[in-house]
Scaffold this active site. Structure first.
Site, PDB file in Angstrom:
ATOM      1  N   LYS A 131       2.312  -3.350   7.262  1.00  0.00           N
ATOM      2  CA  LYS A 131       2.589  -3.514   5.825  1.00  0.00           C
ATOM      3  C   LYS A 131       4.034  -3.099   5.516  1.00  0.00           C
ATOM      4  CE  LYS A 131       0.206  -4.649   2.883  1.00  0.00           C
ATOM      5  NZ  LYS A 131      -0.159  -5.985   2.342  1.00  0.00           N
ATOM      6  N   TYR A 165      -1.790  -0.550  10.928  1.00  0.00           N
ATOM      7  CA  TYR A 165      -1.913  -1.217   9.617  1.00  0.00           C
ATOM      8  C   TYR A 165      -0.705  -0.899   8.744  1.00  0.00           C
ATOM      9  CZ  TYR A 165      -3.279  -1.691   4.693  1.00  0.00           C
ATOM     10  OH  TYR A 165      -3.291  -1.977   3.340  1.00  0.00           O
ATOM     11  N   THR A 203       0.822  -1.210   0.000  1.00  0.00           N
ATOM     12  CA  THR A 203       0.000   0.000   0.000  1.00  0.00           C
ATOM     13  C   THR A 203       0.859   1.264   0.000  1.00  0.00           C
ATOM     14  OG1 THR A 203      -1.461   1.284   1.441  1.00  0.00           O
ATOM     15  CG2 THR A 203      -0.115  -0.343   2.518  1.00  0.00           C
ATOM     16  N   ASP A 204       0.286   2.351  -0.485  1.00  0.00           N
ATOM     17  CA  ASP A 204       0.995   3.638  -0.419  1.00  0.00           C
ATOM     18  C   ASP A 204       1.089   4.160   1.019  1.00  0.00           C
ATOM     19  OD1 ASP A 204      -1.671   4.321  -0.033  1.00  0.00           O
ATOM     20  OD2 ASP A 204      -1.708   5.931  -1.531  1.00  0.00           O
ATOM     21  N   GLU A 205       0.304   3.564   1.936  1.00  0.00           N
ATOM     22  CA  GLU A 205       0.271   4.088   3.307  1.00  0.00           C
ATOM     23  C   GLU A 205       1.602   3.890   4.040  1.00  0.00           C
ATOM     24  OE1 GLU A 205      -3.436   3.373   5.384  1.00  0.00           O
ATOM     25  OE2 GLU A 205      -4.482   3.099   3.495  1.00  0.00           O
TER      26      GLU A 205
HETATM   27  P1  NAD Z   1      -9.455  -7.518   2.070  1.00  0.00           P
HETATM   28  O1  NAD Z   1      -9.470  -7.240   3.535  1.00  0.00           O
HETATM   29  O2  NAD Z   1     -10.683  -7.260   1.252  1.00  0.00           O
HETATM   30  O3  NAD Z   1      -9.077  -9.049   1.799  1.00  0.00           O
HETATM   31  C1  NAD Z   1      -8.052  -9.697   2.498  1.00  0.00           C
HETATM   32  C2  NAD Z   1      -8.192 -11.196   2.244  1.00  0.00           C
HETATM   33  O4  NAD Z   1      -7.143 -11.859   2.966  1.00  0.00           O
HETATM   34  C3  NAD Z   1      -9.516 -11.784   2.715  1.00  0.00           C
HETATM   35  O5  NAD Z   1     -10.047 -12.649   1.741  1.00  0.00           O
HETATM   36  C4  NAD Z   1      -9.136 -12.565   3.974  1.00  0.00           C
HETATM   37  O6  NAD Z   1      -9.979 -13.694   4.213  1.00  0.00           O
HETATM   38  C5  NAD Z   1      -7.696 -12.968   3.647  1.00  0.00           C
HETATM   39  N1  NAD Z   1      -6.922 -13.211   4.861  1.00  0.00           N
HETATM   40  C6  NAD Z   1      -6.814 -12.406   5.961  1.00  0.00           C
HETATM   41  N2  NAD Z   1      -6.032 -12.979   6.886  1.00  0.00           N
HETATM   42  C7  NAD Z   1      -5.608 -14.156   6.363  1.00  0.00           C
HETATM   43  C8  NAD Z   1      -4.751 -15.188   6.842  1.00  0.00           C
HETATM   44  N3  NAD Z   1      -4.197 -15.129   8.064  1.00  0.00           N
HETATM   45  N4  NAD Z   1      -4.515 -16.255   6.037  1.00  0.00           N
HETATM   46  C9  NAD Z   1      -5.076 -16.334   4.791  1.00  0.00           C
HETATM   47  N5  NAD Z   1      -5.913 -15.397   4.312  1.00  0.00           N
HETATM   48  C10 NAD Z   1      -6.167 -14.313   5.080  1.00  0.00           C
HETATM   49  O7  NAD Z   1      -8.208  -6.712   1.513  1.00  0.00           O
HETATM   50  P2  NAD Z   1      -8.023  -5.950   0.117  1.00  0.00           P
HETATM   51  O8  NAD Z   1      -8.562  -4.582   0.240  1.00  0.00           O
HETATM   52  O9  NAD Z   1      -8.479  -6.837  -0.975  1.00  0.00           O
HETATM   53  O10 NAD Z   1      -6.430  -5.816   0.101  1.00  0.00           O
HETATM   54  C11 NAD Z   1      -5.631  -6.871  -0.459  1.00  0.00           C
HETATM   55  C12 NAD Z   1      -4.180  -6.474  -0.350  1.00  0.00           C
HETATM   56  O11 NAD Z   1      -3.947  -5.253  -1.053  1.00  0.00           O
HETATM   57  C13 NAD Z   1      -3.706  -6.230   1.089  1.00  0.00           C
HETATM   58  O12 NAD Z   1      -2.405  -6.754   1.213  1.00  0.00           O
HETATM   59  C14 NAD Z   1      -3.702  -4.713   1.226  1.00  0.00           C
HETATM   60  O13 NAD Z   1      -2.737  -4.294   2.153  1.00  0.00           O
HETATM   61  C15 NAD Z   1      -3.350  -4.290  -0.180  1.00  0.00           C
HETATM   62  N6  NAD Z   1      -3.863  -2.970  -0.593  1.00  0.00           N
HETATM   63  C16 NAD Z   1      -5.178  -2.647  -0.432  1.00  0.00           C
HETATM   64  C17 NAD Z   1      -5.641  -1.403  -0.873  1.00  0.00           C
HETATM   65  C18 NAD Z   1      -7.094  -1.022  -0.757  1.00  0.00           C
HETATM   66  O14 NAD Z   1      -7.466   0.124  -1.086  1.00  0.00           O
HETATM   67  N7  NAD Z   1      -7.995  -1.905  -0.345  1.00  0.00           N
HETATM   68  C19 NAD Z   1      -4.753  -0.489  -1.460  1.00  0.00           C
HETATM   69  C20 NAD Z   1      -3.413  -0.863  -1.604  1.00  0.00           C
HETATM   70  C21 NAD Z   1      -2.979  -2.110  -1.172  1.00  0.00           C
HETATM   71  P1  TYD Z   2     -10.710   3.915   4.285  1.00  0.00           P
HETATM   72  O1  TYD Z   2     -11.639   3.498   3.187  1.00  0.00           O
HETATM   73  O2  TYD Z   2     -10.819   3.249   5.616  1.00  0.00           O
HETATM   74  O3  TYD Z   2      -9.223   3.800   3.693  1.00  0.00           O
HETATM   75  P2  TYD Z   2      -7.807   4.307   4.312  1.00  0.00           P
HETATM   76  O4  TYD Z   2      -7.998   4.736   5.707  1.00  0.00           O
HETATM   77  O5  TYD Z   2      -6.970   3.082   4.209  1.00  0.00           O
HETATM   78  O6  TYD Z   2      -7.368   5.415   3.405  1.00  0.00           O
HETATM   79  O7  TYD Z   2     -10.888   5.482   4.518  1.00  0.00           O
HETATM   80  C1  TYD Z   2     -10.734   6.402   3.465  1.00  0.00           C
HETATM   81  C2  TYD Z   2     -10.874   7.791   4.043  1.00  0.00           C
HETATM   82  O8  TYD Z   2     -12.230   7.971   4.479  1.00  0.00           O
HETATM   83  C3  TYD Z   2     -10.010   8.034   5.256  1.00  0.00           C
HETATM   84  O9  TYD Z   2      -9.540   9.380   5.228  1.00  0.00           O
HETATM   85  C4  TYD Z   2     -10.960   7.840   6.433  1.00  0.00           C
HETATM   86  C5  TYD Z   2     -12.296   8.289   5.882  1.00  0.00           C
HETATM   87  N1  TYD Z   2     -13.497   7.595   6.415  1.00  0.00           N
HETATM   88  C6  TYD Z   2     -14.584   8.347   6.884  1.00  0.00           C
HETATM   89  O10 TYD Z   2     -14.572   9.595   6.859  1.00  0.00           O
HETATM   90  N2  TYD Z   2     -15.677   7.677   7.350  1.00  0.00           N
HETATM   91  C7  TYD Z   2     -15.751   6.322   7.390  1.00  0.00           C
HETATM   92  O11 TYD Z   2     -16.777   5.756   7.865  1.00  0.00           O
HETATM   93  C8  TYD Z   2     -14.636   5.560   6.900  1.00  0.00           C
HETATM   94  C9  TYD Z   2     -14.658   4.064   6.927  1.00  0.00           C
HETATM   95  C10 TYD Z   2     -13.524   6.248   6.417  1.00  0.00           C
END
Ligand code: NAD
Ligand code: TYD
Length: 352
Positions: free
Chosen positions: A161, A157, A132-134
């Site tokens: 990561k 988080y 992630t960019d975070e």
């Molecule tokens: P998500 O929470 O939707 O899915 C995570 C998946 O991992 C789920 O299916 C869960 O069952 C599985 N999982 C969790 N713990 C596990 C374990 N111990 N063993 C096996 N499986 C397990 O997450 P996402 O949003 O799809 O993110 C996927 C990846 O991309 C993550 O690594 C996250 O850090 C990264 N990422 C997410 C975003 C975003 O905006 N969602 C952005 C950048 C990077």
């Molecule tokens: P989120 O989707 O949780 O992603 P991340 O924190 O990983 O960027 O949140 C996106 C932005 O929205 C973040 O600035 C927090 C804000 N947010 C709210 O204002 N209300 C909400 O209920 C949630 C879940 C997030």
């Protein structure tokens, strides 16, 4: 020759889009999806590919060392695309240890298992870690994250990561393992669990529930359509340089409050509501602890080297997303029944 590719976290939001893409496009490869099926993992996300002959689902936990070692020994994977993680910042503030276990210990377990079966013979092998960019921390009003931006994670988080990214890099440096890492901005799209901003707001607008905006809603995120993230992972996996990091982003920054208002207007039209009706649901609530102000990604390396581009504008992607949620209310009902209710109660009742 057919390759065996392990995708972890393939039942989650981004993982399911990656699995679908690989199963459909790479029919000569065997795609294995390893997922624990936590609250965020849902096999309904993969109904359309579950009976494909090149697809196998394995239920399991990446923190289980014995199980992971046996799985790698049995299947002798050629490539790993690692997405399994605990992914929600708010949950990490309440339960940081869950994030250490899955994101750090789980990643090291996978690295050790890959190292064990590859045993120094790395020809044609790859461990691709999705991050992630975070990890780069937060930005002020100006600038964007580059691949060279120093790590400065702020939430449990992003700290977990960042730690996993460091381990992946260390396995390349120390053992010569071929690795790639990508760091992506916030994703949105179908099959997104309604604890993250966009799907939570869509769900609440549909149900005419309050729309909880943290703080003043001034925080900025850079949003990318999930299918464009899956396409970037595909091109990096197949064509990216071994040992390199790639930033992925949509060049699409929105203040949270502007995004929520835009979504309200879009959904008023879709639901046949009066203009401005859903905006009245906006409720400012207590800010997130340590809330990062702004993220923005510079993805010019990926665009220049590998020719990747987002395929949709934010307006198009958001409309597709809203249409999907409106057409898939049964999916929403399933994932928001049971444990979701108590999660929502715990997370939001003490915020207002
Ligand atoms: P998500 O929470 O939707 O899915 C995570 C998946 O991992 C789920 O299916 C869960 O069952 C599985 N999982 C969790 N713990 C596990 C374990 N111990 N063993 C096996 N499986 C397990 O997450 P996402 O949003 O799809 O993110 C996927 C990846 O991309 C993550 O690594 C996250 O850090 C990264 N990422 C997410 C975003 C975003 O905006 N969602 C952005 C950048 C990077
Ligand atoms: P989120 O989707 O949780 O992603 P991340 O924190 O990983 O960027 O949140 C996106 C932005 O929205 C973040 O600035 C927090 C804000 N947010 C709210 O204002 N209300 C909400 O209920 C949630 C879940 C997030």
């Amino acid at each position: 020759m057919a390759r065996k590719i392990l995708i972890t976290g393939g039942a989650g939001f981004i993982g399911s889009h990656v699995v679908r893409r690989f199963v459909k496009l790479y029919t000569n490869d065997q795609i294995f999806n390893l997922d624990k099926l936590t609250y965020a993992g849902n096999l309904e996300n993969l109904r359309d590919v579950e009976s494909s002959s090149n697809y196998t689902f394995v239920k399991g936990d990446i923190t289980d060392t014995e199980f992971i070692r046996n799985l790698f020994e049995t299947h002798q994977f050629d490539g790993v695309i690692h997405l399994a993680a605990e992914s929600h910042v708010d949950r990490s503030i309440h339960s940081p240890m869950d994030f250490v276990m899955t994101n750090v210990v789980g990643t090291v377990n996978l690295l050790n298992a890959a190292k064990g079966i590859w045993n120094g013979n790395y020809d044609g092998k790859l461990f691709y870690h999705v991050s992630t960019d975070e990890v780069y921390g937060q930005l002020g009003d100006e600038g964007k994250f580059l691949e060279t931006t120093p790590y400065d994670p702020n939430s449990p988080y992003s700290a977990s990561k960042a730690s996993s990214d460091h381990f992946v890099r260390a396995y390349q440096h120390t053992y010569g393992m071929p690795v790639k890492i990508s760091n992506c901005s916030n994703n949105y799209g179908s099959h997104h669990f309604p604890e993250k901003l966009i799907p939570l707001m869509i769900n609440n607008i549909m149900q005419k529930k309050p729309l909880p905006v943290y703080g003043k809603g001034e925080n900025v995120r850079d949003w990318l359509f999930v299918e464009d993230h899956a396409a970037a992972i595909d091109v990096i996996f197949h064509q990216g340089k071994i040992g390199d990091t790639y930033n992925i982003g949509g060049n699409n920054e929105w203040k949270n409050i502007d995004l929520v208002k835009f979504l309200c207007r879009l959904m008023d039209t879709k639901l046949g509501r009066a203009e401005g009706e859903s905006e009245q649901l906006i409720t400012y609530v207590t800010d997130r602890a340590g809330h990062d102000f702004r993220y923005a990604i510079d993805s010019s390396k990926l665009m220049g080297e590998l020719n990747w581009m987002p395929s949709v504008t934010f307006e198009q992607g958001l409309e597709k997303t809203v249409d999907w949620y409106l057409a898939n209310q049964e999916w929403l009902n399933h994932v928001t029944s049971g444990a979701y209710q108590s999660y929502y109660q715990n997370m939001y009742s003490n915020r207002s």
